[in-house]
Structures are given as structure tokens and as C-alpha cells.
Enzyme design. Structure first.
Site, short mmCIF file in Angstrom:
data_model
loop_
_atom_site.label_atom_id
_atom_site.label_comp_id
_atom_site.label_asym_id
_atom_site.label_seq_id
_atom_site.Cartn_x
_atom_site.Cartn_y
_atom_site.Cartn_z
N MET A 18 7.19 23.64 16.33
CA MET A 18 5.99 23.46 15.50
C MET A 18 5.74 21.97 15.26
O MET A 18 4.97 21.60 14.36
CB MET A 18 6.15 24.19 14.17
CG MET A 18 6.30 25.71 14.36
SD MET A 18 5.88 26.66 12.91
CE MET A 18 7.04 26.02 11.71
N LEU A 21 8.67 16.42 15.19
CA LEU A 21 9.91 16.46 15.97
C LEU A 21 10.97 15.54 15.40
O LEU A 21 10.69 14.43 14.95
CB LEU A 21 9.58 16.10 17.43
CG LEU A 21 8.55 17.03 18.09
CD1 LEU A 21 8.20 16.53 19.49
CD2 LEU A 21 9.06 18.48 18.15
N HIS A 22 12.20 16.02 15.41
CA HIS A 22 13.34 15.26 14.88
C HIS A 22 14.51 15.40 15.84
O HIS A 22 14.36 15.99 16.92
CB HIS A 22 13.69 15.72 13.46
CG HIS A 22 13.83 17.20 13.30
ND1 HIS A 22 14.86 17.90 13.89
CD2 HIS A 22 13.07 18.11 12.65
CE1 HIS A 22 14.75 19.18 13.57
NE2 HIS A 22 13.65 19.35 12.83
N HIS A 25 15.24 18.71 17.65
CA HIS A 25 14.34 18.99 18.77
C HIS A 25 14.75 18.16 19.99
O HIS A 25 14.68 18.63 21.12
CB HIS A 25 12.89 18.67 18.40
CG HIS A 25 12.34 19.50 17.27
ND1 HIS A 25 11.98 18.95 16.06
CD2 HIS A 25 12.09 20.82 17.16
CE1 HIS A 25 11.52 19.90 15.26
NE2 HIS A 25 11.58 21.05 15.89
N GLN A 52 2.61 33.12 11.51
CA GLN A 52 3.96 33.27 10.98
C GLN A 52 4.12 32.67 9.59
O GLN A 52 5.22 32.62 9.05
CB GLN A 52 4.99 32.68 11.95
CG GLN A 52 4.98 31.17 12.07
CD GLN A 52 5.87 30.71 13.21
OE1 GLN A 52 5.58 30.94 14.38
NE2 GLN A 52 6.97 30.05 12.87
N LYS A 140 20.05 27.27 14.35
CA LYS A 140 19.75 27.09 12.93
C LYS A 140 18.92 28.26 12.41
O LYS A 140 19.13 28.76 11.33
CB LYS A 140 18.99 25.78 12.70
CG LYS A 140 19.16 25.32 11.31
CD LYS A 140 18.01 24.86 10.49
CE LYS A 140 16.63 24.91 10.88
NZ LYS A 140 15.70 25.12 9.77
N ASP A 141 17.97 28.70 13.25
CA ASP A 141 17.14 29.85 12.89
C ASP A 141 17.78 31.08 13.54
O ASP A 141 17.30 31.62 14.54
CB ASP A 141 15.71 29.61 13.38
CG ASP A 141 15.11 28.39 12.70
OD1 ASP A 141 14.65 28.50 11.57
OD2 ASP A 141 15.15 27.29 13.31
N ARG A 178 11.19 20.63 7.36
CA ARG A 178 10.91 20.86 5.94
C ARG A 178 11.78 20.00 5.03
O ARG A 178 11.49 19.93 3.83
CB ARG A 178 11.09 22.34 5.60
CG ARG A 178 10.01 23.22 6.21
CD ARG A 178 10.01 24.62 5.65
NE ARG A 178 8.80 25.34 5.99
CZ ARG A 178 8.68 26.22 7.00
NH1 ARG A 178 9.71 26.49 7.76
NH2 ARG A 178 7.53 26.82 7.22
P1 AMP Z 1 10.63 24.36 14.50
O1 AMP Z 1 9.82 23.24 15.04
O2 AMP Z 1 11.27 24.08 13.18
O3 AMP Z 1 9.90 25.68 14.57
O4 AMP Z 1 11.86 24.53 15.48
C1 AMP Z 1 11.70 24.58 16.87
C2 AMP Z 1 13.03 24.94 17.49
O5 AMP Z 1 13.99 23.96 17.10
C3 AMP Z 1 13.58 26.31 17.03
O6 AMP Z 1 14.19 26.94 18.13
C4 AMP Z 1 14.59 25.91 15.99
O7 AMP Z 1 15.63 26.87 15.85
C5 AMP Z 1 15.12 24.62 16.56
N1 AMP Z 1 15.73 23.82 15.50
C6 AMP Z 1 15.13 23.33 14.38
N2 AMP Z 1 16.03 22.68 13.63
C7 AMP Z 1 17.22 22.76 14.28
C8 AMP Z 1 18.53 22.28 14.02
N3 AMP Z 1 18.82 21.59 12.93
N4 AMP Z 1 19.50 22.55 14.93
C9 AMP Z 1 19.23 23.27 16.05
N5 AMP Z 1 18.01 23.74 16.35
C10 AMP Z 1 17.02 23.49 15.49
#
Ligand code: AMP
Length: 268
Positions: A18, A21-22, A25, A52, A140-141, A178
Site C-alpha cells: 500500500m 515504503l520502508h 518493503h 479493505q 508481520k501480517d 502506521r
Molecule cells: P503494506 O504496505 O503494509 O500493506 O505491506 C505490504 C507487504 O509488506 C505485506 O506483505 C506486509 O506483510 C509486508 N510487511 C509490512 N511490514 C512488514 C514487516 N515489518 N516485516 C515483514 N513484512 C512486512
């Protein structure tokens, strides 16, 4: 029969995100590159998926640093950034959704009704649009990962799901877009999730009740923390289990102020 075999076809690996990016990602992109090979393609999708987000949640204020994300992808060697508009993804009269009905029934769904229906629908659409050979998701998720695997199995998507262990800040807090919602006090106390997981993992306790009690006690040391759920489950079925074992995972969701954070750890 290998339906997909095409001579000289490049392998394509998708990292659905989403945005905002950190470094986590970045790790998913690194793993995607490893899986795709130097000749393969790494695609990143950025889509803040309205389906979602439950009503009244943070859809509007979810961070969208477009330029920063582009640069992040360029620096990470991403071949293809897919950043569609809502209109490109959803027809106004859409009437088809993808819903997983077992693993989705608890945990995140209890505070976020309809969340996984939105996730499954958009992931299925991304798989159809981008046509990857593999896709990378973070542990993480944890519930999301289990549900995506189940959807891929149940609907015969020809996509390998690659899981990446949770990436953390130096003090143990799981990286998350977040985290930037947290004020300095909340940020400091947010380490309590990792502390609780570590304590549960190191205590040598085996019963789910003892483990949950210990985790709850650690979290209660942080005055700004409010527990949503703490539960020991089987890593595949996500059903509650009585004792920690090789396939058990402790799931946490904790509010710090208004921000709901999740984390998990496998316990053996
Ligand atoms: P998001 O942009 O938060 O929807 O996350 C995109 C992808 O990055 C999803 O597959 C998350 O599970 C993964 N992700 C987010 N934060 C982490 C983290 N701290 N460690 C591993 N994967 C992560």
C-alpha cells in the site's frame, strides 16, 4: 502438465503493497529479486485499497508519499511499479468479490469486518492483472499470509507465495507504515509488543493460558497500551491451541492510543 511453461519466459515476482515504503518493503523487494533472478522482473504494486478499510478507519489519512515511493523503487532496482487509480481497479458497478471464509473469521476481522474480503479481492485482481509467477508477503501480517495461501490453494492461482520474516526497528518494533501515526510517548511504549513476544518465547511456558497471561502482563506495563487480542494459535489453521509447539504462533494486536499495531512470533 505444466500449463505455464513458455521457453525463455522471464520470471516475474510481485510485491503487493500500500506504499509509504520502508525497510521491510525493501527486504520484500530484495527477496523478490532473489526469486526472479537478474533476468527476471520484479514488480511492486502500490494501491491503498478502499475495500479493505472499514468505515471510519484511516483510509483517507493513510500516508501516500508518491515521489518518495517512486525513488524508493528506483533505488531498490524494481523493474515495474504498478500504481493504479481506484477507478482503474474497480468498476463503479462491481459485484464480484473474493472471500475466504474460515481463516478470516477471527482476529483482524473482529476489529476490521470485511477487511480480508477486500484483501482477497484486490490480491486476486493483482494476480490477474500483473500475472506474476510468485508474490512476496510479510509474516508481520500473519493472518493475511495464511489467508492468501489458502486463497491461492482453493482457487488454483498459479502463483508461488513467498513469505518474509518480520523486519523490525532496532528496538524490536515491527516496521509498519502506521508507526508514523504514533506520538513520541506511544512510539516509545510500542516496543511492548515485541517485549511481550520475547518474554513469551523465552519463558519456556507451554500452556496457551500461561503464555497469554505472561504477554498480557508485559503489555500492561505500558500505560498507553490497550490489548485487542493475545492468542496462541496453530500457524496454518489459525485455530486456538492449548500448548505451544513447533507449529504454534502467538498473535498480538494492541492499541497505542488510536493506532492499532499487530505483531506475532512463532513459539516452539
Ligand atoms: P503494506 O504496505 O503494509 O500493506 O505491506 C505490504 C507487504 O509488506 C505485506 O506483505 C506486509 O506483510 C509486508 N510487511 C509490512 N511490514 C512488514 C514487516 N515489518 N516485516 C515483514 N513484512 C512486512
Amino acid at each position: 502438465m505444466e500449463a505455464r511453461a513458455q521457453p525463455n519466459a522471464k520470471s516475474r515476482v510481485l510485491v503487493p503493497t500500500m506504499g509509504a515504503l520502508h525497510k521491510a518493503h525493501g527486504e520484500l523487494i530484495r527477496v523478490a529479486r532473489q526469486a526472479a533472478g537478474q533476468d527476471g522482473e520484479v514488480a511492486v504494486s502500490i494501491f491503498v485499497n478502499p475495500l479493505q478499510f472499514e468505515p471510519g478507519s484511516d483510509f483517507e489519512r493513510y500516508p501516500r508519499p508518491e515521489k518518495g515511493d517512486e525513488e524508493f523503487c528506483r533505488n531498490a532496482g524494481v523493474d515495474f511499479l504498478f500504481r493504479p487509480s481506484i477507478e482503474e481497479v474497480y468498476s463503479p458497478d462491481r459485484s464480484t468479490f473474493v472471500e475466504e471464509t474460515s481463516l478470516s473469521s477471527r482476529f483482524e476481522s473482529e476489529s476490521r469486518p470485511g477487511h480480508f474480503r477486500g484483501v482477497c479481492t484486490v490480491v486476486a485482481k493483482l494476480f490477474n492483472i500483473v500475472a506474476p509467477d510468485a508474490a512476496v508477503f510479510g509474516e508481520k501480517d500473519f493472518q493475511q499470509l495464511a489467508i492468501v495461501r489458502r486463497m491461492v490453494r482453493d482457487l488454483n492461482f498459479n502463483v508461488d507465495i513467498i513469505a518474509v520474516p518480520t523486519i523490525r526497528e532496532k528496538d524490536g518494533l515491527a516496521c509498519s507504515s502506521r508507526n508514523q501515526y504514533l506520538n513520541p510517548d506511544e512510539r516509545e511504549q510500542a516496543t511492548v509488543l515485541y517485549k511481550a513476544l520475547e518474554a513469551a518465547s523465552n519463558a519456556g511456558k507451554k500452556s496457551a493460558n500461561d503464555i497469554a497471561a505472561l504477554a498480557r502482563q508485559v503489555i500492561s506495563d505500558a500505560p498507553l497500551a490497550r490489548i485487542d487480542h493475545v492468542e496462541l494459535v496453530d500457524a496454518e489453521s489459525l485455530q486456538p491451541i492449548e500448548m505451544a509447539g513447533p507449529n504454534s504462533v502467538l498473535l498480538l494486536a494492541v492499541f497505542l492510543g488510536k493506532t492499532r499495531l499487530i505483531d506475532n512470533m512463532r513459539l516452539s
